[in-house]
Scaffold this active site. Structure first.
Site, PDB file in Angstrom:
ATOM      1  N   LYS A  71      36.418  40.780  42.979  1.00 40.23           N
ATOM      2  CA  LYS A  71      36.308  41.161  41.575  1.00 40.23           C
ATOM      3  C   LYS A  71      35.188  42.194  41.383  1.00 40.23           C
ATOM      4  CE  LYS A  71      37.983  36.660  39.999  1.00 40.23           C
ATOM      5  NZ  LYS A  71      37.630  35.440  39.238  1.00 40.23           N
TER       6      LYS A  71
ATOM      7  N   TYR B  57      47.074  37.591  35.227  1.00 41.48           N
ATOM      8  CA  TYR B  57      46.488  36.365  34.682  1.00 41.48           C
ATOM      9  C   TYR B  57      47.336  35.760  33.558  1.00 41.48           C
ATOM     10  CZ  TYR B  57      42.198  37.169  37.357  1.00 41.48           C
ATOM     11  OH  TYR B  57      41.285  37.331  38.366  1.00 41.48           O
TER      12      TYR B  57
ATOM     13  N   PHE C 183      39.016  31.854  27.096  1.00 47.20           N
ATOM     14  CA  PHE C 183      38.247  32.830  27.872  1.00 47.20           C
ATOM     15  C   PHE C 183      39.061  34.033  28.323  1.00 47.20           C
ATOM     16  CE2 PHE C 183      39.748  29.650  30.961  1.00 47.20           C
ATOM     17  CZ  PHE C 183      40.378  30.446  31.897  1.00 47.20           C
TER      18      PHE C 183
ATOM     19  N   ARG D 107      41.486  29.667  50.199  1.00 44.99           N
ATOM     20  CA  ARG D 107      40.848  29.015  49.052  1.00 44.99           C
ATOM     21  C   ARG D 107      39.601  28.242  49.492  1.00 44.99           C
ATOM     22  NH1 ARG D 107      42.455  29.912  43.761  1.00 44.99           N
ATOM     23  NH2 ARG D 107      42.085  27.738  43.294  1.00 44.99           N
TER      24      ARG D 107
ATOM     25  N   THR E 151      36.297  27.229  42.180  1.00 46.23           N
ATOM     26  CA  THR E 151      36.279  28.255  41.134  1.00 46.23           C
ATOM     27  C   THR E 151      34.917  28.330  40.460  1.00 46.23           C
ATOM     28  OG1 THR E 151      38.648  27.952  40.761  1.00 46.23           O
ATOM     29  CG2 THR E 151      37.404  29.018  39.001  1.00 46.23           C
TER      30      THR E 151
ATOM     31  N   ARG F 184      31.791  31.760  47.321  1.00 41.73           N
ATOM     32  CA  ARG F 184      31.216  31.493  46.001  1.00 41.73           C
ATOM     33  C   ARG F 184      29.946  30.657  46.088  1.00 41.73           C
ATOM     34  NH1 ARG F 184      37.175  30.280  43.746  1.00 41.73           N
ATOM     35  NH2 ARG F 184      37.745  32.387  43.087  1.00 41.73           N
TER      36      ARG F 184
ATOM     37  N   ASN G  44      32.484  34.955  39.592  1.00 38.38           N
ATOM     38  CA  ASN G  44      32.647  34.176  40.825  1.00 38.38           C
ATOM     39  C   ASN G  44      33.167  34.982  42.009  1.00 38.38           C
ATOM     40  OD1 ASN G  44      35.342  34.380  40.146  1.00 38.38           O
ATOM     41  ND2 ASN G  44      35.696  32.172  39.982  1.00 38.38           N
TER      42      ASN G  44
ATOM     43  N   HIS H 278      39.041  36.374  43.729  1.00 37.94           N
ATOM     44  CA  HIS H 278      40.245  35.648  43.320  1.00 37.94           C
ATOM     45  C   HIS H 278      41.038  35.389  44.586  1.00 37.94           C
ATOM     46  CE1 HIS H 278      44.072  34.654  41.416  1.00 37.94           C
ATOM     47  NE2 HIS H 278      44.591  35.401  42.371  1.00 37.94           N
TER      48      HIS H 278
ATOM     49  N   GLU I 249      51.769  37.590  43.412  1.00 34.85           N
ATOM     50  CA  GLU I 249      50.588  38.438  43.281  1.00 34.85           C
ATOM     51  C   GLU I 249      50.636  39.630  44.231  1.00 34.85           C
ATOM     52  OE1 GLU I 249      47.612  34.932  41.652  1.00 34.85           O
ATOM     53  OE2 GLU I 249      47.437  35.543  43.754  1.00 34.85           O
TER      54      GLU I 249
END
Length: 152
Positions: free
Chosen positions: A11, A51, A59, A87, A93, A104, A114, A117, A128
């Site tokens: 990100k 998203y 949010f 993951r 998250t 993270r 964070n 993704h 995706e």
């Protein structure tokens, strides 16, 4: 060998903080193969599509604004159980719930910053990847260390 692909995005906060190299190293060190990578500034519509499952959350507008704030490093990684393991490499998250040693857990504090993704299922990874890359963008090759990573 059963192999799968996952979508991982660094990100804007991760890109701005110079974390592309360390994040790529985590996946490479684990033995996963990079199949595609690009630095992009997606449109608002593109991010809203990515998203879409979060569009009813309070949010959501802030998430889209944040994701528009700078470039994103979009990647496709390949390997055995790469979605689940990817993951785990990323961590929870919420970075405060992430174990040390995860991306993270090592590089983030706030959930809204964070760093990465990662696809949460094989099905979502396919969606995706198709949203961010064309078939021509994906490179197919065998790593020279393949037999040192996988038994058969």
């Amino acid at each position: 060998m059963t192999s799968e692909q996952t979508f991982i995005a660094i990100k804007p906060d991760g890109v701005q903080r110079g974390l592309i190299g360390p994040i790529i190293s985590r996946f490479e060190s684990r033995g996963f193969k990079l199949a595609a990578i690009k630095l992009v500034t997606p449109s608002k519509q593109h991010l809203e599509a990515h998203y879409a499952d979060l569009s009813d959350k309070g949010f959501f507008p802030g998430l889209i604004t944040y994701m528009l704030s700078g470039p994103i490093c979009a990647m496709v990684w390949e390997g055995r159980e790469v979605v689940k393991t990817g993951r785990t490499i990323l961590g929870a998250t919420n970075p405060l719930a992430s174990a040390p040693g995860t991306i993270r857990g090592d590089y983030a504090i706030d959930v809204g910053r964070n760093v990465c993704h990662g696809s949460d299922s094989v099905e979502n990874a396919k969606k995706e990847i198709a949203l961010w890359f064309t078939k021509e963008d994906l490179v197919s090759y065998q790593q020279s260390q393949h037999s040192w990573i996988y038994e058969k």
